[in-house]
Design a protein around this motif. Structure first.
Motif, mmCIF file in Angstrom:
data_model
loop_
_atom_site.group_PDB
_atom_site.id
_atom_site.type_symbol
_atom_site.label_atom_id
_atom_site.label_comp_id
_atom_site.label_asym_id
_atom_site.label_seq_id
_atom_site.Cartn_x
_atom_site.Cartn_y
_atom_site.Cartn_z
ATOM 1 N N SER B 4 0.856 -1.186 0.000
ATOM 2 C CA SER B 4 0.000 0.000 0.000
ATOM 3 C C SER B 4 0.891 1.234 0.000
ATOM 4 O O SER B 4 2.092 1.162 0.298
ATOM 5 N N LEU B 5 0.290 2.366 -0.341
ATOM 6 C CA LEU B 5 1.064 3.619 -0.338
ATOM 7 C C LEU B 5 1.620 3.897 1.047
ATOM 8 O O LEU B 5 2.746 4.369 1.198
ATOM 9 N N GLU B 6 0.819 3.602 2.050
ATOM 10 C CA GLU B 6 1.262 3.844 3.425
ATOM 11 C C GLU B 6 2.480 2.982 3.764
ATOM 12 O O GLU B 6 3.430 3.439 4.399
ATOM 13 N N SER B 9 5.570 4.366 1.990
ATOM 14 C CA SER B 9 6.047 5.572 2.666
ATOM 15 C C SER B 9 6.825 5.188 3.928
ATOM 16 O O SER B 9 7.910 5.715 4.189
ATOM 17 N N PHE B 176 4.771 12.747 0.531
ATOM 18 C CA PHE B 176 4.608 11.292 0.615
ATOM 19 C C PHE B 176 5.184 10.732 1.905
ATOM 20 O O PHE B 176 4.706 9.743 2.442
ATOM 21 N N LYS B 181 0.550 13.236 8.378
ATOM 22 C CA LYS B 181 -0.144 13.579 7.136
ATOM 23 C C LYS B 181 -1.384 14.442 7.366
ATOM 24 O O LYS B 181 -1.946 14.985 6.418
ATOM 25 N N GLU B 211 2.663 9.253 -5.361
ATOM 26 C CA GLU B 211 2.812 10.309 -4.368
ATOM 27 C C GLU B 211 1.640 11.300 -4.466
ATOM 28 O O GLU B 211 1.127 11.766 -3.435
ATOM 29 N N ASP B 214 -1.556 9.745 -3.098
ATOM 30 C CA ASP B 214 -1.461 9.701 -1.633
ATOM 31 C C ASP B 214 -1.756 11.077 -1.044
ATOM 32 O O ASP B 214 -2.464 11.199 -0.039
ATOM 33 N N HIS B 218 -5.051 12.322 1.478
ATOM 34 C CA HIS B 218 -4.843 12.788 2.854
ATOM 35 C C HIS B 218 -5.292 14.214 3.117
ATOM 36 O O HIS B 218 -5.229 14.664 4.259
ATOM 37 N N LEU B 251 -2.651 0.539 -8.079
ATOM 38 C CA LEU B 251 -3.338 1.543 -7.261
ATOM 39 C C LEU B 251 -4.792 1.753 -7.697
ATOM 40 O O LEU B 251 -5.359 2.830 -7.482
ATOM 41 N N GLU B 254 -7.150 2.837 -4.874
ATOM 42 C CA GLU B 254 -6.911 4.214 -4.444
ATOM 43 C C GLU B 254 -7.525 5.202 -5.438
ATOM 44 O O GLU B 254 -8.145 6.193 -5.043
#
Lengths: 73, 272
Positions: B4-6, B9, B176, B181, B211, B214, B218, B251, B254
């Motif tokens: 995942s993006l999280e 990061s 990112f 965040k 990025e 994401d 947020h 993604l 997302e």
């Protein structure tokens, strides 16, 4: 309680690793613990070398008082 | 398996702490991002807690040495690692005085080694001009992770001055890995409207769609909707690059969550 294969990591961290890391294999835990250990060793060496050099840079007149303050306690 | 993006990061941030390549930590993709973060914070504590008593005594002596001499010692003898450790233990006014005698390049070296959680008072007391100079240097070096850690510890006026000097690419990279965040909405609010568009174009130019997505995910819902609508209104080439990136990086979920914020008639452009 942390899974037994997390012990190596716990030793490097000085506290229990997050439980989610139990999803890692023993090899992966060893790799992560090794990376942290290397970073700690690199940093300890850099700190020691810096400390050894530091006093030479202090003006002679100030070395006595500074040494007393650093060594107290 | 797609991280995942999280997770990505958090792996980037941990790699920076351990001074290893992010790819070497790929096995952490099977660990929840919150656990990777918790491990990173414990690792930083493990790196910083050793020898704190001795370091505190060194920091205490600094008040008895002229600022210029202490700065010279910091630069010539202590080096960035030890200087960073001591910085968090200094009185903020002493730290600011020493910093005034040091070039931005060395302050950037210290910044990379510093744990901002331990130097919040010092960071808050630093003059804006100095922070901007150091941020310029960190941007030049591509040190996104340290910058992401610092922004949350600076007053908003200083953040505004730093953000004004960042390139669109730097902004996406730092966003990112931003430590908190929740701060992103405030950061984006500092940008003039025309930069919202240029940031989206930078995502396409520099292959930074993960990025950018994401970032959109947020910010607050109203701003998220505005940014998604802005992206959807871009030309075909840009939207094609978004589609490619989404497919390559897995993604889809997302992107779908963002598209659902658009009116139905606008969804086809960005979702096709």
């Amino acid at each position: 309680m942390a899974a037994s294969h997390l012990t190596a990591l716990q030793e490097e961290l000085g506290s229990a690793p997050p439980r989610g890391l139990a999803a890692l294999s023993e090899e992966e835990i060893a790799e992560l613990a090794g990376a942290l250990r290397e970073r700690k060793e690199d940093q300890a060496l850099a700190l020691k070398q810096a400390g050894d050099k530091a006093f030479g840079q202090i003006p002679r007149l100030l070395r006595g008082p500074v040494k007393k303050m650093v060594l107290r306690g | 398996m797609t991280a995942s993006l999280e997770q990505r990061s958090e792996i980037l941030k941990l790699a920076r702490v351990l001074w290893v390549e992010p790819d070497s930590l790929a096995y952490l993709e099977k660990v929840d991002a919150r656990d990777v973060k918790a491990f990173r914070l414990k690792a930083v504590d493990a790196l910083f807690d050793d020898d704190e008593g001795a370091l505190k005594r060194i920091a205490d002596t600094s008040g008895h040495i002229p600022g210029g001499v202490a700065a010279k010692i910091g630069r010539k003898a202590l080096g960035p690692v030890l200087s960073a450790r001591i910085t968090g233990l200094l009185e903020p006014e002493d730290a600011v005085e020493f910093a005034g005698h040091l070039p931005p390049e060395f302050l950037a070296d210290i910044a990379v080694e510093l744990d901002p959680r331990r130097a919040g008072g010092v960071l808050a007391a630093m003059p804006t001009d100095s922070v901007v100079e150091v941020a310029d240097e960190l941007q030049r070096r591509g040190e996104w992770v340290p910058m992401g850690r610092f922004l949350g510890h600076l007053p908003l006026a200083t953040v505004a001055a730093v953000v004004a000097t960042l390139s669109d690419e730097a902004l996406l990279q730092i966003a990112f890995v931003l430590e908190d965040k929740k701060q992103l909405d405030d950061v984006i609010a500092l940008l003039p409207a025309e930069r919202h568009q240029s940031v989206i174009r930078a995502a396409a130019e520099h292959d930074l769609w993960p990025e950018a997505l994401d970032l959109m995910a947020h910010v607050k819902k109203k701003r998220r909707r505005e940014l998604v609508a802005l992206a959807a209104a871009q030309d075909e080439d840009l939207l094609a690059s978004l589609a490619r990136s989404v497919e390559e990086n897995g993604l889809e979920a997302e992107l779908t969550a963002l598209i659902e914020l658009l009116p139905e008639e606008d969804r086809a452009a960005i979702g096709s």
